[in-house]
Every structure is written in structure tokens, then in C-alpha cells.
Design a protein around this motif. Structure first.
Motif, PDB file in Angstrom:
ATOM      1  N   ARG A   1       0.747  -1.056  -0.035  1.00  0.00           N
ATOM      2  CA  ARG A   1      -0.236  -0.228   0.441  1.00  0.00           C
ATOM      3  C   ARG A   1       0.933   1.161  -0.047  1.00  0.00           C
ATOM      4  NH1 ARG A   1      -3.151  -3.032   3.998  1.00  0.00           N
ATOM      5  NH2 ARG A   1      -2.686  -1.400   5.206  1.00  0.00           N
ATOM      6  N   ALA A   2       2.344   1.084   0.688  1.00  0.00           N
ATOM      7  CA  ALA A   2       2.779   2.216   0.473  1.00  0.00           C
ATOM      8  C   ALA A   2       3.439   3.168  -0.335  1.00  0.00           C
ATOM      9  CB  ALA A   2       4.276   2.124   1.618  1.00  0.00           C
ATOM     10  N   ALA A   3       3.837   1.414  -1.401  1.00  0.00           N
ATOM     11  CA  ALA A   3       4.357   1.703  -3.010  1.00  0.00           C
ATOM     12  C   ALA A   3       3.605   2.505  -3.803  1.00  0.00           C
ATOM     13  CB  ALA A   3       4.580   0.321  -3.104  1.00  0.00           C
ATOM     14  N   LEU A   4       1.910   1.762  -3.253  1.00  0.00           N
ATOM     15  CA  LEU A   4       0.827   2.005  -3.885  1.00  0.00           C
ATOM     16  C   LEU A   4       0.954   3.051  -4.118  1.00  0.00           C
ATOM     17  CD1 LEU A   4      -1.138   1.384  -6.458  1.00  0.00           C
ATOM     18  CD2 LEU A   4      -2.359   1.071  -4.216  1.00  0.00           C
ATOM     19  N   ALA A   5       0.791   4.168  -3.026  1.00  0.00           N
ATOM     20  CA  ALA A   5       0.594   5.517  -2.054  1.00  0.00           C
ATOM     21  C   ALA A   5       1.478   6.472  -2.719  1.00  0.00           C
ATOM     22  CB  ALA A   5       0.486   5.988  -1.090  1.00  0.00           C
ATOM     23  N   ARG A   6       3.270   5.775  -3.586  1.00  0.00           N
ATOM     24  CA  ARG A   6       3.912   6.550  -3.666  1.00  0.00           C
ATOM     25  C   ARG A   6       3.841   6.512  -5.483  1.00  0.00           C
ATOM     26  NH1 ARG A   6      10.439   4.919  -3.193  1.00  0.00           N
ATOM     27  NH2 ARG A   6       9.715   3.661  -5.152  1.00  0.00           N
ATOM     28  N   ALA A   7       3.137   4.926  -5.944  1.00  0.00           N
ATOM     29  CA  ALA A   7       3.479   5.350  -7.392  1.00  0.00           C
ATOM     30  C   ALA A   7       2.254   6.573  -7.869  1.00  0.00           C
ATOM     31  CB  ALA A   7       2.972   3.594  -8.142  1.00  0.00           C
ATOM     32  N   LEU A   8       0.806   6.961  -7.151  1.00  0.00           N
ATOM     33  CA  LEU A   8       0.177   7.570  -7.368  1.00  0.00           C
ATOM     34  C   LEU A   8       0.566   8.906  -6.831  1.00  0.00           C
ATOM     35  CD1 LEU A   8      -3.199   5.720  -5.962  1.00  0.00           C
ATOM     36  CD2 LEU A   8      -2.386   5.890  -8.354  1.00  0.00           C
ATOM     37  N   LEU A   9       1.213   9.483  -6.246  1.00  0.00           N
ATOM     38  CA  LEU A   9       1.526  10.338  -5.858  1.00  0.00           C
ATOM     39  C   LEU A   9       2.557  10.943  -6.752  1.00  0.00           C
ATOM     40  CD1 LEU A   9       2.860  10.402  -1.753  1.00  0.00           C
ATOM     41  CD2 LEU A   9       1.074  11.690  -2.918  1.00  0.00           C
ATOM     42  N   ARG A  10       3.227  10.389  -8.510  1.00  0.00           N
ATOM     43  CA  ARG A  10       3.818  10.396  -9.054  1.00  0.00           C
ATOM     44  C   ARG A  10       2.907  11.584 -10.374  1.00  0.00           C
ATOM     45  NH1 ARG A  10       7.501   7.483 -11.512  1.00  0.00           N
ATOM     46  NH2 ARG A  10       8.785   8.591 -12.237  1.00  0.00           N
ATOM     47  N   GLU A  11       1.226  11.123  -9.953  1.00  0.00           N
ATOM     48  CA  GLU A  11       0.423  11.410 -10.417  1.00  0.00           C
ATOM     49  C   GLU A  11       0.848  11.150 -12.185  1.00  0.00           C
ATOM     50  OE1 GLU A  11      -0.297  15.577  -9.550  1.00  0.00           O
ATOM     51  OE2 GLU A  11      -1.149  14.971  -7.596  1.00  0.00           O
ATOM     52  N   ARG A  12       1.635  10.623 -12.747  1.00  0.00           N
ATOM     53  CA  ARG A  12       1.849  10.112 -14.158  1.00  0.00           C
ATOM     54  C   ARG A  12       0.018   9.114 -14.538  1.00  0.00           C
ATOM     55  NH1 ARG A  12       7.365  10.437 -14.697  1.00  0.00           N
ATOM     56  NH2 ARG A  12       7.395  12.163 -13.370  1.00  0.00           N
ATOM     57  N   PRO A  13      -0.167   8.996 -15.754  1.00  0.00           N
ATOM     58  CA  PRO A  13      -1.633   8.843 -16.024  1.00  0.00           C
ATOM     59  C   PRO A  13      -1.311   7.372 -16.419  1.00  0.00           C
ATOM     60  CG  PRO A  13      -0.641  10.721 -17.543  1.00  0.00           C
ATOM     61  CD  PRO A  13       0.271  10.323 -16.552  1.00  0.00           C
ATOM     62  N   ILE A  14      -0.111   6.966 -17.058  1.00  0.00           N
ATOM     63  CA  ILE A  14       0.031   5.378 -16.989  1.00  0.00           C
ATOM     64  C   ILE A  14       0.710   4.481 -15.726  1.00  0.00           C
ATOM     65  CG2 ILE A  14       1.317   3.626 -18.781  1.00  0.00           C
ATOM     66  CD1 ILE A  14       0.855   6.225 -20.708  1.00  0.00           C
ATOM     67  N   LEU A  15      -0.369   3.442 -15.337  1.00  0.00           N
ATOM     68  CA  LEU A  15       0.500   3.343 -14.032  1.00  0.00           C
ATOM     69  C   LEU A  15       0.518   1.780 -15.051  1.00  0.00           C
ATOM     70  CD1 LEU A  15       1.051   2.849 -11.317  1.00  0.00           C
ATOM     71  CD2 LEU A  15      -1.302   1.970 -10.852  1.00  0.00           C
ATOM     72  N   LEU A  16       1.837   1.023 -13.934  1.00  0.00           N
ATOM     73  CA  LEU A  16       2.628  -0.601 -15.254  1.00  0.00           C
ATOM     74  C   LEU A  16       2.484  -1.157 -13.863  1.00  0.00           C
ATOM     75  CD1 LEU A  16       4.896   0.884 -17.735  1.00  0.00           C
ATOM     76  CD2 LEU A  16       2.505   0.560 -18.099  1.00  0.00           C
ATOM     77  N   LEU A  17       1.857  -1.990 -13.090  1.00  0.00           N
ATOM     78  CA  LEU A  17       1.599  -2.978 -12.234  1.00  0.00           C
ATOM     79  C   LEU A  17       2.471  -4.605 -12.494  1.00  0.00           C
ATOM     80  CD1 LEU A  17      -1.843  -2.490 -11.371  1.00  0.00           C
ATOM     81  CD2 LEU A  17       0.325  -1.452 -10.330  1.00  0.00           C
ATOM     82  N   ASP A  18       3.701  -4.586 -12.242  1.00  0.00           N
ATOM     83  CA  ASP A  18       4.779  -5.872 -12.724  1.00  0.00           C
ATOM     84  C   ASP A  18       3.886  -7.262 -11.141  1.00  0.00           C
ATOM     85  OD1 ASP A  18       5.429  -8.155 -13.569  1.00  0.00           O
ATOM     86  OD2 ASP A  18       7.254  -6.783 -14.281  1.00  0.00           O
ATOM     87  N   GLU A  19       3.009  -7.721 -11.209  1.00  0.00           N
ATOM     88  CA  GLU A  19       2.531  -8.673 -10.153  1.00  0.00           C
ATOM     89  C   GLU A  19       3.002  -7.740  -9.026  1.00  0.00           C
ATOM     90  OE1 GLU A  19       3.947 -13.289 -10.965  1.00  0.00           O
ATOM     91  OE2 GLU A  19       4.892 -11.824 -13.065  1.00  0.00           O
ATOM     92  N   PRO A  20       2.426  -7.162  -8.716  1.00  0.00           N
ATOM     93  CA  PRO A  20       2.848  -6.593  -7.181  1.00  0.00           C
ATOM     94  C   PRO A  20       1.659  -7.107  -6.064  1.00  0.00           C
ATOM     95  CG  PRO A  20       1.042  -5.139  -8.131  1.00  0.00           C
ATOM     96  CD  PRO A  20       2.145  -6.352  -9.094  1.00  0.00           C
TER      97      PRO A  20
END
Length: 233
Positions: A136-155
């Protein structure tokens, strides 16, 4: 729309060539046998692997852009948290390299932390967190970057079934709320059925079928897909 056409990369003796698309607000599950090229596709989009061909977002080419300038956030199984920084510092790093934040940035972190239920974890270090908390912490950091493309590799592969389901639902909600284009690499057919709008099935470095999960079940395009569905459904 994320548009990929004849995007080619070579690694050793293997050639990877991809054609597919993903719209804003859409989740595409990337499926296929181990070693078929799922993670390679994400690395090409993120810029970690150099590739030739067409790669564009909303009509603008991403080719030639360095990793830091691409409209992409990536989240991997290892979560990519810095072990020597606490959760608050890891999140702050998504907004400013020096960790010096203004009031608006602190408010953004607060809102995302509340959304992901990690407010009580902000002073803790990654080594003190459970797998679900780290995710959840790593997902929060990814969202805070506010990039429109989110790549999730078996997280979520290391999470227990309950946490996995909760995490998938959360990704689905965030995709709709933030209008993200989400690519989810997974070995689990159930993940695709749970949240994906479409699936892109990869075989030997090619997308051999892109369609809804229901269509893949009814009309698999190859014997490889039929076998995959048989053993994973």
C-alpha cells in the motif's frame, strides 16, 4: 490512449514485437506463460529497455524520452521502497528529491495516506511493515507521482488471498477515480476476471489476442491460450 504499434526490442536471441492499446480509465491485464515477455513489455513502455517502433500517449510519441520524463509510474513485486527512509520520506520522494515539501504537497500525501489507510505507518521503515502495508505504501508513492500510465508487474503475488482481493479492488477504484491507463501483469486468471476491462495475451514476445476476459474464455485465438485457461481457471 496508450498506443503501441510494432514496438520492437531484442534481448540476446529473442525478439519482442508488440501491438496493443490501453485507454485512460481502463485496466488491461497482461497474461501469458512465464518467460513470454510480459515484464519486457512493461520495461519497454517505461523506457528501461530501448525499443524501436511506435509508442505514444494521447497522440504524443514517448520514443526518445528518458525514463524520468515519461508519463509512467511503475510498481513491481518488490515494491521499490527505500529501506533507509521511513514511509513519509518514501512518499515525499515522489514529490521532491530533496524531501522538502510545501503545504500543498503535504496535503497531497495526507489525502493519499488516508485513502490507502497508511496514516499510522508514516514514521515506520519498510522493514517494520507487513507485505500488505509495504504494498500500500508503494502504491501510494506511485499515485503521488501523478502519472497517467500505471504499470503493475505482479505487485500483489506475495499477498494472502484476502489482501490480494482488497488490493485489486483498490487499484480498480483508483483507476476510475484518477482516469489512469493501467497495465497489470499477472499469472492469475482470477485477477483479470476481477478487475480487467480487457486482457492482452502474450505468447513468445507477441500480443496474440486482446479482448475482454469473457471473449477470451469463449473465443481463445490459439491452442496456447486454451491450455493457459485450462490450467489457470
Amino acid at each position: 490512449m496508450l498506443d503501441v504499434k510494432a514496438l520492437i526490442a531484442r534481448r540476446g536471441e529473442h525478439e519482442f514485437c508488440y501491438d496493443f492499446s490501453c485507454h485512460a480509465g481502463q485496466i488491461v491485464a497482461v497474461l501469458g506463460q512465464s518467460g513470454c515477455g510480459k515484464s519486457t513489455l512493461l520495461a519497454m513502455i517505461a523506457g528501461f529497455i530501448k525499443a524501436q517502433g511506435q509508442l505514444s500517449w494521447q497522440g504524443q510519441s514517448l520514443q526518445g524520452l528518458p525514463v524520468a520524463q515519461r508519463p509512467v509510474s511503475s510498481l513491481f513485486q518488490q515494491h521499490n521502497l527505500f529501506e533507509h527512509l521511513n514511509v513519509m520520506q518514501n512518499l515525499a520522494l515522489a514529490l521532491h528529491r530533496s524531501l522538502r515539501l510545501n503545504d500543498e504537497q503535504r496535503q497531497k500525501i495526507k489525502e493519499v495516506a488516508e485513502r490507502l489507510d497508511i496514516v499510522d505507518l508514516m514514521a515506520k521503515f519498510p522493514g517494520d511493515l507487513s507485505g500488505g502495508q509495504r504494498q500500500r505504501a508503494a502504491l501510494a508513492r506511485a499515485l503521488l507521482r501523478e502519472r497517467p500510465i500505471l504499470l503493475l508487474d505482479e505487485p500483489f503475488s506475495a499477498l494472502d488471498p484476502i489482501l490480494r482481493d482488497e488490493s485489486l479492488r483498490l487499484v480498480s477504484e483508483l483507476c476510475r477515480e484518477h482516469h489512469l491507463a493501467v497495465l497489470l501483469v499477472t499469472h492469475q486468471w482470477q485477477d483479470a476476471m476481477a478487475i480487467a476491462d480487457e486482457v492482452a495475451f502474450i505468447d513468445e514476445g507477441r500480443v496474440v489476442q486482446q479482448c475482454s476476459p469473457e471473449q477470451l474464455l469463449k473465443f481463445p485465438a490459439s491452442s496456447q491460450i486454451q491450455h493457459y485457461l485450462k490450467v489457470s481457471s
